[in-house]
Scaffold this motif. Structure first.
Motif, PDB file in Angstrom:
ATOM      1  N   GLY A 168       1.218 -11.532  35.241  1.00  0.00           N
ATOM      2  CA  GLY A 168       1.949 -12.468  36.075  1.00  0.00           C
ATOM      3  C   GLY A 168       1.235 -12.826  37.359  1.00  0.00           C
ATOM      4  N   PRO A 169       1.907 -13.597  38.207  1.00  0.00           N
ATOM      5  CA  PRO A 169       1.249 -14.204  39.374  1.00  0.00           C
ATOM      6  C   PRO A 169       0.903 -13.251  40.509  1.00  0.00           C
ATOM      7  CG  PRO A 169       3.586 -14.763  39.331  1.00  0.00           C
ATOM      8  CD  PRO A 169       3.289 -14.095  38.034  1.00  0.00           C
ATOM      9  N   ILE A 170       1.507 -12.055  40.560  1.00  0.00           N
ATOM     10  CA  ILE A 170       1.218 -11.176  41.704  1.00  0.00           C
ATOM     11  C   ILE A 170       0.310 -10.008  41.321  1.00  0.00           C
ATOM     12  CG2 ILE A 170       3.391 -11.823  42.831  1.00  0.00           C
ATOM     13  CD1 ILE A 170       4.360  -8.931  42.195  1.00  0.00           C
ATOM     14  N   ARG A 171      -0.477 -10.177  40.279  1.00  0.00           N
ATOM     15  CA  ARG A 171      -1.381  -9.098  39.865  1.00  0.00           C
ATOM     16  C   ARG A 171      -2.281  -8.657  41.026  1.00  0.00           C
ATOM     17  NH1 ARG A 171      -4.823  -6.477  36.137  1.00  0.00           N
ATOM     18  NH2 ARG A 171      -3.489  -6.832  34.341  1.00  0.00           N
ATOM     19  N   LYS A 172      -2.904  -9.607  41.716  1.00  0.00           N
ATOM     20  CA  LYS A 172      -3.825  -9.248  42.796  1.00  0.00           C
ATOM     21  C   LYS A 172      -3.101  -8.520  43.926  1.00  0.00           C
ATOM     22  CE  LYS A 172      -7.317 -12.806  41.953  1.00  0.00           C
ATOM     23  NZ  LYS A 172      -8.065 -13.969  42.514  1.00  0.00           N
ATOM     24  N   GLU A 173      -1.884  -8.947  44.206  1.00  0.00           N
ATOM     25  CA  GLU A 173      -1.097  -8.276  45.243  1.00  0.00           C
ATOM     26  C   GLU A 173      -0.819  -6.827  44.862  1.00  0.00           C
ATOM     27  OE1 GLU A 173       3.399  -8.613  47.124  1.00  0.00           O
ATOM     28  OE2 GLU A 173       2.419 -10.434  46.383  1.00  0.00           O
ATOM     29  N   LEU A 174      -0.487  -6.593  43.595  1.00  0.00           N
ATOM     30  CA  LEU A 174      -0.235  -5.224  43.137  1.00  0.00           C
ATOM     31  C   LEU A 174      -1.517  -4.395  43.146  1.00  0.00           C
ATOM     32  CD1 LEU A 174       2.249  -5.821  40.171  1.00  0.00           C
ATOM     33  CD2 LEU A 174       2.780  -5.003  42.468  1.00  0.00           C
ATOM     34  N   GLU A 175      -2.619  -5.025  42.733  1.00  0.00           N
ATOM     35  CA  GLU A 175      -3.906  -4.311  42.759  1.00  0.00           C
ATOM     36  C   GLU A 175      -4.244  -3.864  44.178  1.00  0.00           C
ATOM     37  OE1 GLU A 175      -6.484  -7.206  41.071  1.00  0.00           O
ATOM     38  OE2 GLU A 175      -6.171  -6.533  38.993  1.00  0.00           O
ATOM     39  N   ALA A 176      -3.999  -4.757  45.148  1.00  0.00           N
ATOM     40  CA  ALA A 176      -4.275  -4.419  46.546  1.00  0.00           C
ATOM     41  C   ALA A 176      -3.365  -3.291  47.022  1.00  0.00           C
ATOM     42  CB  ALA A 176      -4.078  -5.665  47.427  1.00  0.00           C
ATOM     43  N   LYS A 177      -2.107  -3.313  46.604  1.00  0.00           N
ATOM     44  CA  LYS A 177      -1.163  -2.271  47.010  1.00  0.00           C
ATOM     45  C   LYS A 177      -1.547  -0.921  46.415  1.00  0.00           C
ATOM     46  CE  LYS A 177       2.575  -1.021  49.179  1.00  0.00           C
ATOM     47  NZ  LYS A 177       2.672  -1.128  50.656  1.00  0.00           N
ATOM     48  N   ILE A 178      -1.964  -0.931  45.169  1.00  0.00           N
ATOM     49  CA  ILE A 178      -2.390   0.310  44.516  1.00  0.00           C
ATOM     50  C   ILE A 178      -3.581   0.916  45.259  1.00  0.00           C
ATOM     51  CG2 ILE A 178      -3.434   1.236  42.406  1.00  0.00           C
ATOM     52  CD1 ILE A 178      -1.771  -0.935  40.881  1.00  0.00           C
ATOM     53  N   LYS A 179      -4.532   0.057  45.600  1.00  0.00           N
ATOM     54  CA  LYS A 179      -5.712   0.521  46.326  1.00  0.00           C
ATOM     55  C   LYS A 179      -5.339   1.034  47.714  1.00  0.00           C
ATOM     56  CE  LYS A 179     -10.396  -0.962  47.599  1.00  0.00           C
ATOM     57  NZ  LYS A 179     -11.364  -2.095  47.579  1.00  0.00           N
ATOM     58  N   GLU A 180      -4.471   0.303  48.398  1.00  0.00           N
ATOM     59  CA  GLU A 180      -4.029   0.696  49.744  1.00  0.00           C
ATOM     60  C   GLU A 180      -3.354   2.060  49.740  1.00  0.00           C
ATOM     61  OE1 GLU A 180      -0.334  -0.550  52.605  1.00  0.00           O
ATOM     62  OE2 GLU A 180      -1.390  -2.182  51.591  1.00  0.00           O
ATOM     63  N   CYS A 181      -2.592   2.345  48.680  1.00  0.00           N
ATOM     64  CA  CYS A 181      -1.868   3.618  48.584  1.00  0.00           C
ATOM     65  C   CYS A 181      -2.730   4.746  48.032  1.00  0.00           C
ATOM     66  CB  CYS A 181      -0.631   3.448  47.709  1.00  0.00           C
ATOM     67  SG  CYS A 181       0.638   2.372  48.407  1.00  0.00           S
ATOM     68  N   GLY A 182      -3.991   4.443  47.700  1.00  0.00           N
ATOM     69  CA  GLY A 182      -4.879   5.465  47.170  1.00  0.00           C
ATOM     70  C   GLY A 182      -4.497   5.928  45.785  1.00  0.00           C
ATOM     71  N   LEU A 183      -3.946   5.018  44.968  1.00  0.00           N
ATOM     72  CA  LEU A 183      -3.432   5.390  43.645  1.00  0.00           C
ATOM     73  C   LEU A 183      -4.230   4.764  42.504  1.00  0.00           C
ATOM     74  CD1 LEU A 183       0.402   5.049  44.378  1.00  0.00           C
ATOM     75  CD2 LEU A 183      -0.886   7.182  44.068  1.00  0.00           C
ATOM     76  N   SER A 184      -5.455   4.345  42.777  1.00  0.00           N
ATOM     77  CA  SER A 184      -6.237   3.630  41.768  1.00  0.00           C
ATOM     78  C   SER A 184      -6.498   4.454  40.514  1.00  0.00           C
ATOM     79  CB  SER A 184      -7.580   3.181  42.364  1.00  0.00           C
ATOM     80  OG  SER A 184      -7.367   2.281  43.429  1.00  0.00           O
ATOM     81  N   GLU A 185      -6.482   5.776  40.642  1.00  0.00           N
ATOM     82  CA  GLU A 185      -6.724   6.635  39.482  1.00  0.00           C
ATOM     83  C   GLU A 185      -5.434   7.090  38.813  1.00  0.00           C
ATOM     84  OE1 GLU A 185      -9.289   9.829  40.556  1.00  0.00           O
ATOM     85  OE2 GLU A 185     -10.927   8.520  41.211  1.00  0.00           O
ATOM     86  N   HIS A 186      -4.294   6.588  39.337  1.00  0.00           N
ATOM     87  CA  HIS A 186      -3.008   7.051  38.802  1.00  0.00           C
ATOM     88  C   HIS A 186      -2.060   5.920  38.413  1.00  0.00           C
ATOM     89  CE1 HIS A 186      -4.480  10.684  40.816  1.00  0.00           C
ATOM     90  NE2 HIS A 186      -3.693  11.362  39.987  1.00  0.00           N
ATOM     91  N   VAL A 187      -2.301   4.726  38.922  1.00  0.00           N
ATOM     92  CA  VAL A 187      -1.443   3.586  38.606  1.00  0.00           C
ATOM     93  C   VAL A 187      -2.297   2.519  37.926  1.00  0.00           C
ATOM     94  CG1 VAL A 187       0.068   1.787  39.515  1.00  0.00           C
ATOM     95  CG2 VAL A 187       0.084   4.072  40.550  1.00  0.00           C
ATOM     96  N   PHE A 188      -1.827   2.030  36.766  1.00  0.00           N
ATOM     97  CA  PHE A 188      -2.625   1.125  35.948  1.00  0.00           C
ATOM     98  C   PHE A 188      -1.831  -0.122  35.572  1.00  0.00           C
ATOM     99  CE2 PHE A 188      -3.595   5.574  34.986  1.00  0.00           C
ATOM    100  CZ  PHE A 188      -4.928   5.650  35.396  1.00  0.00           C
ATOM    101  N   LEU A 189      -2.466  -1.278  35.735  1.00  0.00           N
ATOM    102  CA  LEU A 189      -1.889  -2.532  35.265  1.00  0.00           C
ATOM    103  C   LEU A 189      -2.444  -2.782  33.869  1.00  0.00           C
ATOM    104  CD1 LEU A 189      -2.228  -4.722  38.500  1.00  0.00           C
ATOM    105  CD2 LEU A 189      -0.339  -3.227  37.804  1.00  0.00           C
ATOM    106  N   ARG A 190      -1.610  -2.629  32.863  1.00  0.00           N
ATOM    107  CA  ARG A 190      -2.074  -2.641  31.470  1.00  0.00           C
ATOM    108  C   ARG A 190      -2.141  -4.046  30.864  1.00  0.00           C
ATOM    109  NH1 ARG A 190      -4.226   2.445  30.914  1.00  0.00           N
ATOM    110  NH2 ARG A 190      -2.718   4.051  31.524  1.00  0.00           N
ATOM    111  N   GLY A 191      -1.604  -5.052  31.569  1.00  0.00           N
ATOM    112  CA  GLY A 191      -1.587  -6.400  31.012  1.00  0.00           C
ATOM    113  C   GLY A 191      -0.591  -6.523  29.874  1.00  0.00           C
ATOM    114  N   TYR A 192      -0.733  -7.624  29.105  1.00  0.00           N
ATOM    115  CA  TYR A 192       0.149  -7.811  27.947  1.00  0.00           C
ATOM    116  C   TYR A 192      -0.072  -6.680  26.949  1.00  0.00           C
ATOM    117  CZ  TYR A 192       0.940 -12.681  29.359  1.00  0.00           C
ATOM    118  OH  TYR A 192       1.276 -13.818  30.028  1.00  0.00           O
ATOM    119  N   ARG A 193       1.007  -6.192  26.360  1.00  0.00           N
ATOM    120  CA  ARG A 193       0.908  -5.200  25.297  1.00  0.00           C
ATOM    121  C   ARG A 193       1.767  -5.665  24.130  1.00  0.00           C
ATOM    122  NH1 ARG A 193      -2.873  -1.035  26.210  1.00  0.00           N
ATOM    123  NH2 ARG A 193      -1.904  -0.192  24.318  1.00  0.00           N
TER     124      ARG A 193
END
Length: 663
Positions: A247-272
Motif C-alpha cells: 500500500g501507499p505508506i510502505r516507505k513511512e512504515l519502513e522509516a518507522k521500523i528503522k527509527e525504532c531499531g526493529l529492522s531485524e524483527h519487523v518485516f513488510l512481507r508484501g502481497y501473500r
C-alpha cells in the motif's frame, strides 16, 4: 441470458472476496460481467481465474478517491454505456465510490437495472470524524433511494441503513461479511507441522521465536504503526512481527521500523497469496485497524486457531469479546497494545483458551453461513429466462464483420466485397452493418448485396452510431467460431482467411491474429505496413500494433471480454482501445509476417483529421498507457503526439508517413 454487472474500485477485490458471489449468480442463470480499474490493484489480481469462470471483464477509469472528479465522470459514462450495451439486468456494486457510481449509472441508463450495494463499512459511524458525517451520510441517504438492496456487514450499519428510504420493495440486509472458508483456514494439523516449520524458517523466524502476524493494506487506517510502536516499548529480541500487504505508506512504515531499531524483527512481507499457511506460522495475530466494517483478516486468524488482539471498532465488536476469545485495545494506544502483546507472550495457556473459544465463534461467520444469506438476496433478482441458443450444426467457421456508413465510392466498396467473396477459404458468413447511411445509391447497393451471394447478411440502423457500435451488433449475431474484420475500402488477399485460420488452429495460445499489409491510395501501392510479430506493452506507444482490418479473432473472446467501445471518444481509435484493453487483461495476439491485405490510407487526407478527434485519441492513449503502466517516461510524449501534428505542415506529415509507413 440474464446479465449481472459487479463493480468495484480496485481490480483485485472480486478475486479476493467475491468469487463465491460470482458462482451464485452463475448458478442463478446470470452471465457475470466485472467492471473495475485494472490499473489500480490493491489485492492480488487473478484475471485468469475470472476468465476461466466465464466472467466478462471491463476496464473503466474509476478511482478509489471520490474527489478525482474528472476520472470518475469518465467512469460514470463508461458504466452507463456498459449497462445499456451489454443489456445488464442487475448491478451489484462494492466499495464507497463504486457504490456511488454504480447506482448513478444504473439510474441514468436506459435499462434501469436492479441495484444491490454491499457496504463494507459506512464511513459514517459512531465516533467517526464530523466531516465523514457531513459528506458521506447525506450521499448514502440520497443514493439509497436508487437502491433495491443495501447489504451491510455489521449491526451498527444495518440499524442505520434500515432508516433509509429505498426503491419500491427495497430495503437493507445484514450479512456478516463474505464468510470465512473453514476448509482453507483451520488450525495446523500434525501432518502439517513440518511445512509450518519450514515456512517459519523461510520467513526468518527462529525456532523459538514468538511470531506475530498482521495482514491488510499498508494505509493509515490499518494502523500497523501502533504495533511497531508497541514492540519498540516491549523491546524483546525473541518477538518477530510480519505485516502482510502492500500500500501507499510502505516507505513511512519502513522509516518507522528503522527509527525504532526493529529492522531485524519487523518485516513488510508484501502481497501473500498463501495466507492460510502464513497464519499457521503465527503465535499471535494483531488486528489494529482504526475502522473496519467487519474485518475478514481477524476472522481468518481466529479460524486458523491463532489468538487475536484487535482494536476496538464496530467491525471487531461483532466477533471479539475482550478476555473471552481475545483481547481488545484502544486503536490509538501503543501502551495498550504493548501490554496486551506482553500478556499473550507470557501466557501460553491463556492464548490456547482464547484460540479455542475463537474457533467456536467464527463458525457463525463461515462461508457457508454467508452463502445461505446471499442466496436469499439473489433469489429476489429479476431473472430474465432467456435460454442459450442450441449449437447450430450449419454454422460457418468464420463470420466476417464489416461496418458501412455513406461509402460514396461504390467501385471501391464493390472491390472490398469481392475480395471477401473470392477467398480461397469459403466457409464463412459475411455480416455487413449499414450504420445509418443516408445516400440513396449506397443504400440501394447494400440492400442488393444479399441477392448476390447467400453468405451475405445485411443488418442496419436508421441512424449512425459509429464503427464500434456497428461491429458489436455484428458480433452479437455472428455464428462463426472465428470473427474476421474487414473494412469497406480495403482489399483482402485471396488467401488471407486460409492463412489466418490455419495459424489460429495451430496456435491456441493466441486469441487473435493480424498481418502486415500493403498501403494503397488512388495512385496505387505506396508503402508497406509492418507490425511486430508478438506485440508487447512498448509496442502500443506509437500506434496500434495491429492493423485492424487484417485481424481475425476467436469468437469465444467476446464471451469473456466486452467488445468495442462505443462513443465519440473512441470513434477513430476503437481498435486501439480494444487491443490495449485485451493486452492488459492478459490476452495475446500475433501478427503473421505476410502482407494479407491492401490497406487504403490516403496520404493527403491524414492531416485533415479534426482537432476533437486528436484530443479524443490523446485521451484513449492516456487511459490505455496508464492501465499498461507505460505512462512514464515515453508514454506522455506519445499522448500528445496526435496534437503535435496540428502544428506541422501537411507536407511534412505526409513525407514522414511515407517514410515510416505509419498508420
Amino acid at each position: 441470458m440474464s446479465r449481472a454487472l459487479i463493480l468495484t474500485t480496485t481490480s483485485g477485490f472480486l478475486s479476493q472476496f467475491e468469487l463465491n458471489n460470482v458462482r451464485l449468480l452463475q448458478e442463478n442463470g446470470y452471465q457475470v460481467h466485472y467492471a473495475t480499474n485494472f490499473g489500480v490493484p490493491i489485492y492480488e489480481v487473478k484475471d485468469e481465474t475470472l476468465r476461466n469462470m466465464g466472467v466478462v471483464l471491463h476496464h473503466i477509469s474509476i478511482e478509489k478517491n471520490p474527489f478525482k472528479i474528472k476520472k470518475n465522470i469518465w467512469a460514470l459514462r463508461e458504466l452507463i454505456r456498459i449497462i445499456d450495451r451489454e443489456q445488464i439486468d442487475v448491478v451489484h456494486c462494492h466499495n464507497p465510490n463504486g457504490g456511488v457510481l454504480g447506482r448513478l449509472a444504473a439510474a441514468c441508463s436506459k435499462r434501469k437495472p436492479y441495484v444491490i450495494y454491499t457496504a463494507h463499512g459506512f464511513h459514517f459511524f459512531e465516533g467517526a470524524p464530523i466531516k465523514n458525517w457531513l459528506f458521506y451520510y447525506p450521499v448514502e441517504k440520497l443514493l439509497a433511494r436508487l437502491s433495491d438492496t443495501i447489504i451491510t456487514i455489521n449491526q451498527e450499519d444495518y440499524a442505520r441503513a434500515n432508516q433509509f428510504k429505498y426503491k419500491k420493495n427495497g430495503g437493507a440486509e445484514l450479512i456478516p461479511g463474505v464468510g470465512v472458508n473453514l476448509e482453507q483456514y483451520y488450525p495446523t494439523r500434525d501432518q502439517e507441522m513440518d511445512d509450518r516449520n519450514k515456512l517459519r524458517k523461510e520467513l526468518g523466524i527462529p525456532e523459538h521465536g514468538f511470531h506475530i502476524v498482521s495482514a491488510g493494506e499498508l494505509n493509515q487506517n490499518k494502523n500497523h504503526i501502533v504495533v511497531i510502536e508497541a514492540l519498540a516499548k516491549i523491546a524483546r529480541d525473541d518477538i518477530y512481527y510480519s505485516i502482510c500487504g502492500e500500500g501507499p505508506i510502505r516507505k513511512e512504515l519502513e522509516a518507522k521500523i528503522k527509527e525504532c531499531g526493529l529492522s531485524e524483527h519487523v518485516f513488510l512481507r508484501g502481497y501473500r497469496n498463501d495466507m492460510p499457511q502464513v497464519w499457521k506460522t503465527a503465535d499471535l495475530s494483531v488486528f489494529p485497524s482504526i475502522r473496519e466494517g467487519m474485518g475478514m483478516v481477524g476472522l481468518e486468524a481466529m479460524a486458523s486457531g491463532i489468538p487475536l488482539i484487535a482494536a476496538d471498532n464496530r467491525g471487531t465488536r461483532e466477533y471479539v469479546t475482550d478476555q473471552k476469545n481475545g483481547l481488545v485495545c484502544k486503536a490509538s494506544s501503543a501502551e495498550a497494545f504493548a501490554e496486551a502483546i506482553l500478556y499473550m507472550y507470557k501466557n501460553e495457556d491463556q492464548r490456547r483458551m482464547f484460540a479455542e473459544t475463537a474457533m467456536e465463534t467464527v463458525k457463525k461467520f463461515s462461508l457457508q453461513q454467508a452463502e445461505i444469506r446471499m442466496k436469499q438476496v439473489y433469489q429476489r433478482l429479476p431473472y430474465i429466462g432467456q435460454t442459450e441458443p442450441e449449437h447450430d450444426a450449419t454454422a460457418p467457421m468464420i463470420s466476417v464483420i464489416m461496418g458501412v456508413y455513406n461509402q460514396q465510392d461504390l467501385t471501391v466498396f464493390e472491390k472490398a466485397v469481392h475480395s471477401v467473396l473470392d477467398q480461397s477459404y469459403s466457409d464463412f458468413e459475411f455480416l455487413i452493418y449499414n450504420d445509418g447511411s443516408s445516400i440513396p445509391a449506397v443504400n440501394d447497393y447494400i440492400h442488393g448485396l444479399e441477392k448476390k451471394d447467400r453468405r451475405i447478411r445485411v443488418l442496419e440502423s436508421k441512424s449512425n452510431h459509429g464503427l464500434g457500435y456497428a461491429l458489436n451488433r455484428c458480433i452479437e449475431v455472428a455464428r462463426g467460431t472465428y470473427l474476421a474484420r474487414m473494412d469497406v475500402d480495403d482489399i483482402s488477399c485471396p488467401n488471407r482467411f486460409e492463412e489466418e485460420i490455419t495459424f489460429l488452429e495451430e496456435h491456441p495460445e493466441y486469441m487473435w491474429c493480424g498481418s502486415n499489409c500493403k498501403l494503397m491510395d488512388e495512385q496505387g501501392i505506396w508503402g508497406e505496413g509492418i507490425r511486430p510479430e508478438q506485440p508487447e506493452s512498448e509496442d502500443y506507444l506509437k500506434y496500434s500494433p495491429y492493423i485492424h482490418p487484417t485481424v481475425m479473432y476467436r469468437a469465444s473472446l467476446f464471451k469473456k471480454v466486452a467488445g468495442y467501445a462505443e462513443g465519440k471518444k473512441t470513434a477513430r481509435c476503437e481498435d486501439y482501445e480494444l487491443f490495449m484493453r485485451l493486452f492488459r487483461l492478459g490476452y495475446k495476439g500475433y501478427n503473421i509476417q505476410k502482407d494479407l491485405l491492401n490497406y487504403r490510407v490516403d496520404r493527403n487526407k491524414y492531416h485533415d483529421r479534426s482537432l476533437k478527434s486528436r484530443i479524443h485519441e490523446g485521451q484513449v492513449r492516456y487511459e490505455g498507457f496508464r492501465a499498461l503502466g507505460i505512462l512514464w517516461p515515453k508514454g506522455w510524449l506519445y499522448i500528445f503526439r496526435p496534437l503535435a501534428s496540428v502544428c506541422l505542415p501537411a507536407n511534412i506529415v505526409i513525407k514522414k508517413k511515407e517514410q515510416m509507413a505509419e498508420l
